[in-house]
Design a protein around this motif. Structure first.
Motif, mmCIF file in Angstrom:
data_model
loop_
_atom_site.group_PDB
_atom_site.id
_atom_site.type_symbol
_atom_site.label_atom_id
_atom_site.label_comp_id
_atom_site.label_asym_id
_atom_site.label_seq_id
_atom_site.Cartn_x
_atom_site.Cartn_y
_atom_site.Cartn_z
ATOM 1 N N GLY A 65 0.872 -1.173 -0.133
ATOM 2 C CA GLY A 65 0.081 -0.065 0.130
ATOM 3 C C GLY A 65 0.841 1.311 -0.027
ATOM 4 N N TYR A 66 2.266 1.291 0.035
ATOM 5 C CA TYR A 66 3.066 2.329 -0.229
ATOM 6 C C TYR A 66 3.362 2.695 -1.696
ATOM 7 N N PHE A 67 2.323 3.459 -2.262
ATOM 8 C CA PHE A 67 2.589 3.696 -3.654
ATOM 9 C C PHE A 67 3.330 5.060 -4.237
ATOM 10 N N VAL A 68 3.839 6.011 -3.200
ATOM 11 C CA VAL A 68 4.408 7.213 -3.681
ATOM 12 C C VAL A 68 5.867 6.663 -3.008
ATOM 13 N N HIS A 69 6.691 6.808 -4.154
ATOM 14 C CA HIS A 69 8.250 6.572 -3.849
ATOM 15 C C HIS A 69 8.948 8.051 -3.906
ATOM 16 N N ALA A 70 9.442 8.660 -2.808
ATOM 17 C CA ALA A 70 9.999 9.773 -2.912
ATOM 18 C C ALA A 70 11.566 9.963 -2.544
ATOM 19 N N LEU A 71 12.370 10.475 -3.312
ATOM 20 C CA LEU A 71 13.558 10.856 -2.858
ATOM 21 C C LEU A 71 13.648 12.272 -2.436
ATOM 22 N N ILE A 72 14.317 12.659 -1.436
ATOM 23 C CA ILE A 72 14.385 13.980 -0.865
ATOM 24 C C ILE A 72 15.776 14.238 -0.577
ATOM 25 N N HIS A 73 16.167 15.255 -1.288
ATOM 26 C CA HIS A 73 17.451 15.861 -1.003
ATOM 27 C C HIS A 73 17.162 16.957 0.156
ATOM 28 N N ILE A 74 18.073 16.819 1.362
ATOM 29 C CA ILE A 74 18.205 17.574 2.665
ATOM 30 C C ILE A 74 19.079 18.488 2.741
ATOM 31 N N TRP A 75 18.919 19.748 3.081
ATOM 32 C CA TRP A 75 19.834 20.710 3.623
ATOM 33 C C TRP A 75 19.495 21.217 4.822
ATOM 34 N N THR A 76 20.409 20.864 5.866
ATOM 35 C CA THR A 76 20.023 21.269 7.156
ATOM 36 C C THR A 76 20.234 23.016 7.223
ATOM 37 N N TYR B 247 13.161 13.862 14.053
ATOM 38 C CA TYR B 247 11.877 13.629 13.107
ATOM 39 C C TYR B 247 11.843 12.494 12.391
ATOM 40 N N ILE B 248 12.954 12.156 11.816
ATOM 41 C CA ILE B 248 13.176 11.169 10.802
ATOM 42 C C ILE B 248 12.847 9.847 11.501
ATOM 43 N N LEU C 172 8.711 18.111 7.940
ATOM 44 C CA LEU C 172 10.294 18.387 7.526
ATOM 45 C C LEU C 172 10.553 19.566 7.499
ATOM 46 N N ASP C 173 9.717 20.353 7.012
ATOM 47 C CA ASP C 173 10.084 21.791 6.683
ATOM 48 C C ASP C 173 10.440 22.722 7.850
ATOM 49 N N VAL D 184 14.552 21.463 8.219
ATOM 50 C CA VAL D 184 15.490 21.498 6.907
ATOM 51 C C VAL D 184 14.640 22.270 5.843
ATOM 52 N N ASN D 185 15.781 22.303 4.974
ATOM 53 C CA ASN D 185 15.151 22.930 3.326
ATOM 54 C C ASN D 185 15.283 21.427 2.688
ATOM 55 N N TYR D 186 14.738 21.389 1.659
ATOM 56 C CA TYR D 186 14.456 19.996 0.930
ATOM 57 C C TYR D 186 14.077 20.311 -0.512
ATOM 58 N N LYS D 187 14.423 19.272 -1.494
ATOM 59 C CA LYS D 187 14.014 19.334 -2.667
ATOM 60 C C LYS D 187 13.744 18.080 -2.918
ATOM 61 N N LEU D 188 12.204 17.758 -3.551
ATOM 62 C CA LEU D 188 11.618 16.441 -3.690
ATOM 63 C C LEU D 188 11.629 16.082 -5.019
ATOM 64 N N SER D 189 12.017 14.770 -5.156
ATOM 65 C CA SER D 189 11.841 14.043 -6.281
ATOM 66 C C SER D 189 10.866 12.902 -6.311
ATOM 67 N N ILE D 190 9.899 12.723 -7.175
ATOM 68 C CA ILE D 190 9.183 11.449 -6.998
ATOM 69 C C ILE D 190 9.431 10.224 -8.160
#
Length: 136
Positions: free
Chosen positions: A61-72, A83-84, A122-123, A126-132
């Protein structure tokens, strides 16, 4: 130093770690007992660290696969890491990396709405950039 037979054993176990030692031996041209001995040596030397299963996240049931670049936002990473840890049901991997970002976070979510909820939390840290991920 690993020889050709050790490498073949690793290949076979990577494809199917539930293979019997007799079947493994047949595939790498050893007896079952000799294959078992080689596997034990690879384990003792730390080459084989463990055995795992591959789970189909979509069928869970986990349909959304996300890669998230994190900047602290600071050099103090503990709020982000805490948080993680609280969100472990969604987190697959949290890699500390070098390069353009501090971490690369790999996550799975049941829905876009839960991803959005995760990102709102998350916001705060940190700052982040999301990719699906579209396709593997």
């Amino acid at each position: 130093m690993l020889d050709h037979t050790d490498m073949r054993i690793l290949e076979e176990l990577s494809q199917n770690s539930r293979i019997t030692m007799k079947e493994l031996g047949d595939k790498v041209h050893l007896t079952g007992q000799a294959a078992a001995s080689r596997v034990a040596k690879l384990e003792d030397n730390g080459v084989i660290e463990g055995y795992t299963i591959k789970v189909n996240q979509v069928k869970l049931g986990y349909f959304v696969h996300a890669l998230i670049h994190i900047w602290t936002k600071s050099s103090y990473h503990e709020p982000y890491l805490s948080y993680i840890n609280l969100q472990e049901k969604y987190v697959i991997n949290n890699y500390k990396i070098s390069g353009d970002s501090c971490y690369l976070l790999e996550c799975r979510f049941p829905s876009i709405e839960l991803l959005d909820e995760f990102l709102v939390g998350l916001d705060k840290h940190v700052n982040y950039k999301l990719s699906i991920v579209i396709n593997k």
